[in-house]
Design a protein around this motif. Structure first.
Motif, PDB file in Angstrom:
ATOM      1  N   LEU A  98       0.831  -1.208   0.000  1.00 32.68           N
ATOM      2  CA  LEU A  98       0.000   0.000   0.000  1.00 32.68           C
ATOM      3  C   LEU A  98       0.863   1.255   0.000  1.00 32.68           C
ATOM      4  O   LEU A  98       0.509   2.275  -0.572  1.00 32.68           O
ATOM      5  CB  LEU A  98      -0.889   0.034   1.245  1.00 32.68           C
ATOM      6  N   PHE A 120      -0.095   1.449  -8.376  1.00 33.57           N
ATOM      7  CA  PHE A 120      -1.281   0.631  -8.616  1.00 33.57           C
ATOM      8  C   PHE A 120      -1.609   0.579 -10.099  1.00 33.57           C
ATOM      9  O   PHE A 120      -1.476   1.545 -10.832  1.00 33.57           O
ATOM     10  CB  PHE A 120      -2.470   1.192  -7.837  1.00 33.57           C
ATOM     11  N   ARG A 123     -20.419  -2.484   2.909  1.00 34.18           N
ATOM     12  CA  ARG A 123     -19.303  -2.964   3.742  1.00 34.18           C
ATOM     13  C   ARG A 123     -18.867  -4.367   3.316  1.00 34.18           C
ATOM     14  O   ARG A 123     -17.683  -4.671   3.236  1.00 34.18           O
ATOM     15  CB  ARG A 123     -19.703  -2.984   5.220  1.00 34.18           C
ATOM     16  N   VAL A 151     -16.837  -4.216   0.087  1.00 30.52           N
ATOM     17  CA  VAL A 151     -15.432  -3.861   0.306  1.00 30.52           C
ATOM     18  C   VAL A 151     -14.659  -5.108   0.725  1.00 30.52           C
ATOM     19  O   VAL A 151     -13.592  -5.417   0.181  1.00 30.52           O
ATOM     20  CB  VAL A 151     -15.298  -2.767   1.396  1.00 30.52           C
ATOM     21  N   ALA A 152     -15.228  -5.816   1.692  1.00 34.05           N
ATOM     22  CA  ALA A 152     -14.559  -7.025   2.191  1.00 34.05           C
ATOM     23  C   ALA A 152     -14.377  -8.038   1.065  1.00 34.05           C
ATOM     24  O   ALA A 152     -13.319  -8.680   0.944  1.00 34.05           O
ATOM     25  CB  ALA A 152     -15.359  -7.623   3.341  1.00 34.05           C
ATOM     26  N   LEU A 197     -11.517  -6.962  -1.124  1.00 38.19           N
ATOM     27  CA  LEU A 197     -10.237  -7.176  -0.437  1.00 38.19           C
ATOM     28  C   LEU A 197      -9.872  -8.658  -0.406  1.00 38.19           C
ATOM     29  O   LEU A 197      -8.704  -9.029  -0.574  1.00 38.19           O
ATOM     30  CB  LEU A 197     -10.289  -6.601   0.983  1.00 38.19           C
ATOM     31  N   VAL A 212      -8.448  -9.491  -3.721  1.00 43.79           N
ATOM     32  CA  VAL A 212      -7.087  -8.966  -3.856  1.00 43.79           C
ATOM     33  C   VAL A 212      -6.112  -9.954  -3.226  1.00 43.79           C
ATOM     34  O   VAL A 212      -5.098 -10.334  -3.813  1.00 43.79           O
ATOM     35  CB  VAL A 212      -6.964  -7.583  -3.169  1.00 43.79           C
ATOM     36  N   GLU A 213      -6.457 -10.415  -2.035  1.00 46.82           N
ATOM     37  CA  GLU A 213      -5.576 -11.300  -1.304  1.00 46.82           C
ATOM     38  C   GLU A 213      -5.499 -12.680  -1.973  1.00 46.82           C
ATOM     39  O   GLU A 213      -4.428 -13.245  -2.161  1.00 46.82           O
ATOM     40  CB  GLU A 213      -6.090 -11.421   0.140  1.00 46.82           C
ATOM     41  N   GLN A 225      -5.858  -1.104  -5.935  1.00 42.18           N
ATOM     42  CA  GLN A 225      -6.204  -0.348  -4.741  1.00 42.18           C
ATOM     43  C   GLN A 225      -7.711  -0.435  -4.501  1.00 42.18           C
ATOM     44  O   GLN A 225      -8.496  -0.209  -5.414  1.00 42.18           O
ATOM     45  CB  GLN A 225      -5.786   1.112  -4.930  1.00 42.18           C
ATOM     46  N   VAL A 226      -8.091  -0.794  -3.285  1.00 45.28           N
ATOM     47  CA  VAL A 226      -9.514  -0.797  -2.933  1.00 45.28           C
ATOM     48  C   VAL A 226      -9.759   0.401  -2.038  1.00 45.28           C
ATOM     49  O   VAL A 226      -9.122   0.564  -1.003  1.00 45.28           O
ATOM     50  CB  VAL A 226      -9.915  -2.086  -2.203  1.00 45.28           C
ATOM     51  N   THR A 227     -10.683   1.264  -2.468  1.00 47.04           N
ATOM     52  CA  THR A 227     -10.925   2.461  -1.682  1.00 47.04           C
ATOM     53  C   THR A 227     -12.424   2.738  -1.635  1.00 47.04           C
ATOM     54  O   THR A 227     -13.214   2.018  -2.252  1.00 47.04           O
ATOM     55  CB  THR A 227     -10.124   3.647  -2.255  1.00 47.04           C
ATOM     56  N   THR A 228     -12.790   3.766  -0.875  1.00 53.00           N
ATOM     57  CA  THR A 228     -14.217   4.074  -0.747  1.00 53.00           C
ATOM     58  C   THR A 228     -14.438   5.525  -1.104  1.00 53.00           C
ATOM     59  O   THR A 228     -13.518   6.333  -1.090  1.00 53.00           O
ATOM     60  CB  THR A 228     -14.699   3.855   0.694  1.00 53.00           C
ATOM     61  N   SER A 229     -15.691   5.834  -1.445  1.00 47.21           N
ATOM     62  CA  SER A 229     -16.031   7.246  -1.633  1.00 47.21           C
ATOM     63  C   SER A 229     -17.486   7.416  -1.258  1.00 47.21           C
ATOM     64  O   SER A 229     -18.161   6.451  -0.883  1.00 47.21           O
ATOM     65  CB  SER A 229     -15.780   7.680  -3.075  1.00 47.21           C
TER      66      SER A 229
END
Lengths: 629, 127
Positions: free
Chosen positions: B22, B27, B45, B48-49, B52, B55-56, B64-68
């Protein structure tokens, strides 16, 4: 470890911790847990970020958003808005000044712009307490390279070609020091990392260790290999508890992983490293005193030569390098001598860390390429002088250095240029002074310091500093005599010539350089009994201008000596006989009145008691009225 | 802890590098999950999980995992926008963990937008 989406790089250097960073950390972790985010968002405690004036602070990665200064009360909102809902919080971002807009991204903040991070490349990016964080940033690759593919002579050659010079102050070429020690037949040999950082206002070495202790461990291990030492010490002041704690941990981790100790990485090289704590005697930064201190003797210097590289610790060949010098070594090995030598000036290569303090907007720790001008450091990185004041001088090199006046602001900084103007690189303290600084007072401050710290071995230093201090004190008290300046110059030169170690030979520098550039200030103190900066108390009076005083009672109430007379609507008057010149009235008088004046070199105009105040407009509400009711 | 050999050190370093990606900030693409009140209520929520986890699972540390905030189409929440470098952003709506898996496989890893879940291509025009 599961994938995360945000890391919060929270500065936990000494400055930010003092400002409450650990409370911020607790608050962050609590709020992150409350929102069920621990799997996605993590807090990473880092070493000193450098922007100390804005602490406590954190940087959000990967977005590079900079928040600071933070309060624990800000945290619930910040976590919910930004880390949960993805809406960055502008009100917590950096604001350069009242009139300027906030800057969200670290990369857009001018303080960080002009810096070049080489030794401090990991600051704020790694958790200094985790060896894995250091490894991930190519940690110990230089050690690997040295042990697998370079002879000690190769290493010395690389450092010599890089042009690395000692970062502790004097600037002796590191490669030559190593070569001399390598050539000695006597064994064992020792390597010592000098972190006895004693200059007022300087904290480069402390911050380096707090933010990246493994860089020092790796550097000193390489140095030991180069000179043929199998035992090393890091001499660090006991006043640096956090740095000591992190360094201890780093040494333990390195030992557990086989990066120091017996048979490093199975490659047949041994190196033991220990910490030695000094109890804060300034003279211990001088290498022969430092050696005596480690030996358990009185920390007094001795005559050189022989130099420690030949006859050092317990009579054995010993290299003493500043920790910043050692921290640079892995970078040179990894990236090559040519790369390093391409940075900087003809005689001074690479970068230098400075602690930028004093009358400057952006206080902090900076790393810049050699050859950068003072103007760039003060105006661009430092953000200028606060309160619209003018820049007067900058003091470099601590008590051994000198003051560089404003007309040298375009001076490119390197070892030689600083010496030419009567100062020195020193270990990297940089104290900025504005128009309100009295240069006589400044030189008195530094002589007071060196007078306290003189070990007393040579009379030139012991008694010379005493005599300098006596004359300077007299001048600041308004008791200066014709010929004092000439006496200071003569005595200063004598102390330089007759002292044995670096402390004595450099201690007159603050006096000599201020006389060189600000002689008229000395003359004003002596001949006119006037302190131009209005700092020296004996020569300064406080006076309330009856035309400006609005009789608001604030100064009367705040005066600790009750030396101000007046009442509501009746102009206030300072009783000059009672006033002890603490300056509180000057500080508390509302700026829109600015009624309190400092006077020096002129008689205090008499003011009648009982003058009624003239208000400019009827009904004007006065600041402070609500307080008195 | 055992002392390391050269190879073990190199291995340990490579492992460590996977944990700090990170901070490097390089990215290839970005997933933005919209987390307005509407999005959170609709289950953002979990989305997002799910991203992620992908990604893993796939080792895609260059995503990149992000929020807005709210994207403005609240009835289609939970929503996410996938922005791959050098390609127009794609907005997906009414997401579930299964859809996330497919989007990740087809679009982020495979390079072809999962058109069946896409609400739109490109960004709205700014004023």
């Amino acid at each position: 470890m599961p994938a995360r989406r945000i890391e919060l790089m929270l500065c936990t250097g000494t400055g930010c911790v003092a400002g409450g960073a650990l409370h911020i950390k607790d608050a962050l972790e609590k709020e992150i847990a409350r929102h069920g985010l621990p799997d996605e968002v993590s807090v990473v405690p880092t070493g000193c970020n450098g922007f100390c004036g804005q602490g406590p602070l954190l940087v959000v990665v990967p977005d590079q958003i900079f928040y600071g200064p933070l309060k624990t009360d800000d945290i619930p909102f910040l976590v919910q808005e930004h880390f949960l809902k993805g809406r960055p919080v502008p009100k917590l971002m950096f604001k350069p000044s009242e009139k300027k807009d906030r800057i969200p991204l670290l990369t857009d903040i001018p303080f960080f712009h002009k810096q070049m991070l080489l030794v401090l490349r990991n600051k704020g990016i790694i958790d200094p307490e985790k060896i894995t964080d250091y490894l991930a940033r190519d940690g110990y690759t230089a050690l690997e390279k040295v042990l697998t593919s370079m002879s000690p002579e190769d290493v010395i050659g690389e450092i010599t070609r890089a042009g690395l010079r000692g970062r502790g102050g004097a600037g002796f070429p590191t490669g030559i020091k190593w070569k001399v020690c390598r050539a000695e037949k006597k064994t064992p040999k020792y390597i010592i990392g000098n972190c006895d950082e004693g200059d007022p206002g300087a904290y480069m070495d402390r911050s380096l260790i707090e933010s990246d202790p493994h860089a020092l461990v790796e550097g000193i291990t390489i140095a030991a290999y180069a000179i043929g030492a199998s035992q090393g010490f890091i001499y660090i002041r006991t006043e640096y508890p956090l740095a000591i704690q992190r360094l201890h941990l780093a040494i333990e981790q390195a030992r557990e992983n086989g990066l120091i100790g017996k048979n490093i990485l199975g490659l047949g090289v041994d190196f033991e490293l220990e910490i030695r704590q000094g109890s804060g005697a300034f003279v211990c930064g001088e290498e022969t005193s430092l050696i005596h201190s480690i030996e358990g003797e009185n920390p007094e210097p001795r005559q050189r030569p022989p130099f420690p590289a030949q006859v050092g610790l317990w009579g054995c060949p010993t290299v003493i390098n500043n920790v910043e010098t050692l921290g640079t070594v892995p970078q040179i090995i990894n990236r090559g001598a040519e790369w390093f030598a391409s940075i900087g000036t003809e005689t001074s290569k690479g970068t230098k860390i400075f602690s930028l303090v004093g009358k400057i907007n952006n206080t902090g720790l900076i790393e810049v390429p050699m050859g950068i001008t003072l103007r760039e450091i003060i105006n661009d990185i430092g953000g200028g002088i606060p309160g619209g004041k003018t820049f007067k001088a900058v003091q470099t090199g601590g008590p051994s250095g000198g003051c560089i006046p404003h007309n040298h602001i375009d001076l490119p900084i390197d070892y030689e240029s600083l010496k030419e103007v009567g100062s020195m690189m020193g270990s990297g303290g940089m104290i900025v002074m504005d128009e309100d600084t009295c240069m006589v007072d400044v030189s008195k401050f530094f002589i007071q310091f060196t007078n306290d710290e003189s070990c007393g071995k040579c009379s030139a230093c012991r008694d010379g500093s005493e005599a300098l201090l006596e004359v300077l004190t007299r001048i600041t008290k308004g008791e200066g005599r014709e010929g004092d300046v000439e006496f200071l110059e003569e005595l200063g030169e004598a102390v330089k010539d007759a002292s044995m170690c670096g402390l004595g030979t450099t201690l007159p520098n603050p006096v000599l350089s201020t006389i060189r550039y600000f002689r008229e200030e000395y003359e004003a103190h002596i001949k006119e009994k006037r302190c131009p900066a209005k700092v020296c108390k004996s020569l300064t009076s406080f006076w309330i201008d009856p035309k400006l005083c609005q009789a608001c009672l604030i100064c009367m109430r705040e005066c600790p000596g009750q030396s101000i007379y007046g009442e509501k609507s009746i102009i206030h008057v300072i009783d000059q006989g009672k006033c002890n010149k603490c300056g509180v009235c000057f500080d508390v008088c509302p700026p829109k009145f600015g009624a309190i004046k400092k006077l020096s070199g002129v008689p205090v105009p008499p003011v009648e008691h009982g003058i009624k105040v003239e208000r400019k407009k009827k009904g004007d509400r006065l600041e402070g009225e609500h307080v008195q009711a | 802890m055992a002392k390391l050999t050269l190879d073990e050190l190199r291995q340990k370093r490579a492992e460590a590098q996977k944990t700090v990606y990170l901070r490097e900030g390089a990215f290839r693409g970005k997933v933005i999950v919209h987390m307005g009140t509407c999005g959170i209520a609709a289950g953002a929520r979990g989305i997002v999980a799910a991203f992620l986890d992908e990604v893993e699972r796939t080792g895609s540390h260059d995503i990149q995992v992000t929020t807005s905030g709210c994207a403005g189409l609240c009835s289609k929440e939970p929503m996410a926008t996938v922005e791959m470098r050098d390609a127009a952003p794609v907005r997906y709506g009414e997401l579930t963990a299964e859809k996330v898996k497919k989007i990740f496989k087809n679009h982020i890893v495979g390079g072809t937008a999962a058109a069946e879940y896409a609400l739109g291509f490109g960004s709205e025009r700014g004023a």
